[in-house]
Design a protein around this motif. Structure first.
Motif, PDB file in Angstrom:
ATOM      1  N   ASN A   1       0.778  -1.353   0.097  1.00 33.02           N
ATOM      2  CA  ASN A   1      -0.126  -0.146  -0.082  1.00 33.02           C
ATOM      3  C   ASN A   1       0.817   1.296   0.101  1.00 33.02           C
TER       4      ASN A   1
ATOM      5  N   SER B   1      -9.289 -11.882   3.851  1.00 31.76           N
ATOM      6  CA  SER B   1      -9.821 -10.578   4.290  1.00 31.76           C
ATOM      7  C   SER B   1      -9.109  -9.730   3.342  1.00 31.76           C
ATOM      8  N   GLN B   2      -7.688  -9.692   3.308  1.00 30.55           N
ATOM      9  CA  GLN B   2      -7.144  -8.912   2.094  1.00 30.55           C
ATOM     10  C   GLN B   2      -7.234  -9.123   0.785  1.00 30.55           C
TER      11      GLN B   2
ATOM     12  N   ASN C   1     -10.234 -10.166  -0.151  1.00 32.66           N
ATOM     13  CA  ASN C   1     -11.584  -9.565  -0.455  1.00 32.66           C
ATOM     14  C   ASN C   1     -11.427  -8.050  -0.690  1.00 32.66           C
ATOM     15  N   LYS C   2     -10.662  -7.627   0.170  1.00 30.96           N
ATOM     16  CA  LYS C   2     -10.552  -6.079   0.168  1.00 30.96           C
ATOM     17  C   LYS C   2      -9.994  -5.418  -1.356  1.00 30.96           C
ATOM     18  N   LEU C   3      -8.938  -6.321  -1.661  1.00 28.37           N
ATOM     19  CA  LEU C   3      -8.536  -5.887  -3.066  1.00 28.37           C
ATOM     20  C   LEU C   3      -9.430  -6.229  -4.085  1.00 28.37           C
TER      21      LEU C   3
ATOM     22  N   ALA D   1     -12.317  -6.090  -4.190  1.00 22.25           N
ATOM     23  CA  ALA D   1     -13.615  -4.826  -4.099  1.00 22.25           C
ATOM     24  C   ALA D   1     -13.114  -3.819  -4.830  1.00 22.25           C
TER      25      ALA D   1
ATOM     26  N   ASP E   1     -10.794  -1.480  -3.434  1.00 24.34           N
ATOM     27  CA  ASP E   1     -10.475  -0.393  -2.313  1.00 24.34           C
ATOM     28  C   ASP E   1      -9.348   0.422  -2.625  1.00 24.34           C
ATOM     29  N   ASP E   2      -8.327  -0.363  -3.288  1.00 26.76           N
ATOM     30  CA  ASP E   2      -6.997   0.434  -3.616  1.00 26.76           C
ATOM     31  C   ASP E   2      -6.908   0.660  -5.138  1.00 26.76           C
TER      32      ASP E   2
END
Length: 534
Positions: A251, A265-266, A268-270, A272, A274-275
């Motif tokens: 990041n 969880s990482q 899933n976040k990526l 989505a 988010d970054d």
């Protein structure tokens, strides 16, 4: 915009017999500055395992991911799917109808990274060294079907096999068959520490602190001649203690690429988006997870106990609670995406059933609850492993038939303890050496199995495995492979749990990420570059 890229077909077929080919290396570069890759795969040189990067010893995905960049093999696995292709070799093929004589011709002008010529005798010396040392990792077993190795001149190597083996070309693509420089390796002794000398795409220099791997620098080898095109000048691999710190580094831009292991969880976040500066690439994979058993241990010696566990464990619930869409339930050692897979465990046990498990234990006069400790490694298969074993404990305890404890141990200690038979029940993962069903069966069931399991089934070892390997038309081996899988489901020396996808995250100025891993989870760092791909 964050994007999710799907590459590689989901179905992996049996090996086909056409394997000889020629290929040139046109090594170029489109990089600007070293590309930094993060990993949580750590290495420690210990008294029990002093040579983590010697090809004659290393037998885990992290070690092999370093060796595949640096130590060249006669054959190599392609960047996507398919048969192995010549690398150090110019061509290789079976020269008899019985798949027992395999001949390779080396590329002309092949050199080690120090400029010395690589000869057929060096190939013979390197492979015979691994067989002679016979390290306790049992990686040598991949080559144990070799009877003799013959050389003709400086460029021809001929392997005479003890029995037919249509998978042998793939075995020559694994790091244990790597060509090492005889001046840097002793004939009868492992090379301690983290130094590597070969003829692969890169040279390697490790930074080590207190016998622990901290980082490693891969520098393009100007003497490399092989099948791959190297698209960068230098790659630095940095070790992180956990997925969270690795995620923070990407990041911030401190690293360019993030490989195994990321947390669910990482991912899933990526996924989505988010970054916006980091892209997630999803690839089909052949990683499996399973429980192994010391079948001589009193707690699980009776196969009724192991069968009852197979009857109780709910794979769907396990995957849903821990990994979600990143994994799928597995009912055989052979992944569902590999031709030759059979749903043997589901066929035998069906849906989870406490009453059926109770009947199995009662018929064997097993007193319940059966007390067990499930062992897992805390730092090798990703941060969700502890949660996975908590779910397994809950399921087994809830049946009333088991009284389960769980125990986590660092990988450096864990792998040694498992090999010495100190765990009755233990969790392991498998990243295939090559994508053929043989490699999901023989390493667990043959007499030199890498788990050092006391389970030895004479029919599997002496009849079924050899029969399956005799089939040059690999589709013809399906019947024999199914019989092996059915026997495993009945005896339960191992208990398959799930198979997973594989992921790589990269800053969005890095190209070639889709081919950073092949289907066997092998890193291919030479595919990475910065900016537009050439």
């Amino acid at each position: 915009m964050n994007r999710k890229t799907l590459v590689l077909p989901a179905v992996v077929g049996l090996l086909t017999p056409v394997l000889a080919a020629c290929g040139g290396s046109d090594s170029g570069s489109s990089s600007s500055g070293a590309i930094v890759v993060g990993t949580t795969d750590g290495f420690t040189a210990t008294k029990d395992a002093p040579a983590p990067l010697d090809p004659a010893y290393s037998y885990d995905v992290g070690g092999w991911n370093i060796l595949r960049q640096t130590v060249q093999t006669l054959m190599s696995q392609p960047k996507g799917e398919g048969d192995p292709v010549p690398d150090a070799a110019e061509s290789c093929s079976f020269t008899d109808s019985g798949s027992e004589r395999y001949a390779c011709k080396l590329r002309e002008g092949l050199k080690f990274s120090d400029g010395n010529a690589v000869t057929a005798e060096d190939v013979k010396w390197s492979i015979e060294r691994a067989l002679r040392i016979k390290s306790d990792s049992d990686v040598f077993a991949l080559l144990s079907n070799i009877d003799t190795i013959e050389t003709q001149g400086d460029r021809e190597v001929i392997f005479h096999l003890k029995s037919a083996d249509a998978t042998f070309p793939y075995k020559l693509s694994t790091p244990v068959a790597g060509i090492v420089n005889p001046k840097d390796y002793e004939k009868d002794k492992l090379r301690d520490g983290f130094d590597i000398d070969g003829s692969g795409p890169y040279t390697f220099k490790a930074e080590v602190k207190d016998n622990n791997f901290v980082s490693g620098t891969f520098t393009k080898n100007p003497n490399y001649k092989g099948s791959v095109k190297v698209k960068n000048e230098q790659v630095v691999m940095r070790f992180f203690e956990d997925a969270a710190s690795m995620g923070e580094a990407i990041n911030k831009g401190d690293i360019d690429v993030m490989t195994r292991s990321m947390s669910p969880s990482q991912i899933n976040k990526l996924d989505a988006g988010d970054d916006s500066n980091v892209d997630l690439v999803e690839m089909s994979g052949l990683e499996i997870r399973y429980l192994g058993f010391n079948t001589n241990a009193p707690s699980v010696k009776d196969k009724a106990v192991r069968q009852a566990m197979a009857q109780v464990i709910n794979r769907d619930e396990l995957v849903a609670k821990v990994y979600g869409s990143q994994a799928q339930p597995l009912y055989s050692l052979v992944p569902a995406s590999v031709t030759g897979h059979s749903n043997s465990f589901f066929n035998k046990y069906g849906d989870p059933s406490v009453s059926k498990a109770k009947n199995l234990l009662a018929a064997a006069n097993i007193t319940t609850p059966v007390k067990l400790t499930l062992h897992y490694t805390t730092d090798h298969y990703g941060p969700a492993t502890k949660q996975e074993f908590e779910v397994l404990k809950q399921q087994l305890d809830a049946s009333g038939l088991f009284d389960v404890s769980i125990q986590g141990t660092a990988w450096t200690t864990y792998q040694t303890a498992e090999r010495k038979g100190r765990y009755d029940v233990y969790g392991m993962g498998w990243f295939p050496d090559f994508p053929d069903p043989d490699n999901f069966l023989a390493p667990f069931l043959d007499k030199d199995n890498f788990l050092k399991s006391p389970y030895l089934n004479s029919k599997i070892i002496n009849t079924l495995i050899p029969e399956s390997r005799r089939e040059a038309d690999r589709a013809s081996a399906t019947g024999t492979l199914t019989e092996i899988q059915n026997t495993v489901a009945d005896d339960v020396p191992v208990l398959p749990l799930w198979q997973g996808k594989q992921y790589v995250a990269a800053r969005n100025d890095i190209t070639g990420v889709a081919y950073t891993l092949n289907s066997s989870s092998s890193l291919q760092l030479w595919e990475l570059s910065r900016g537009s791909s050439s």
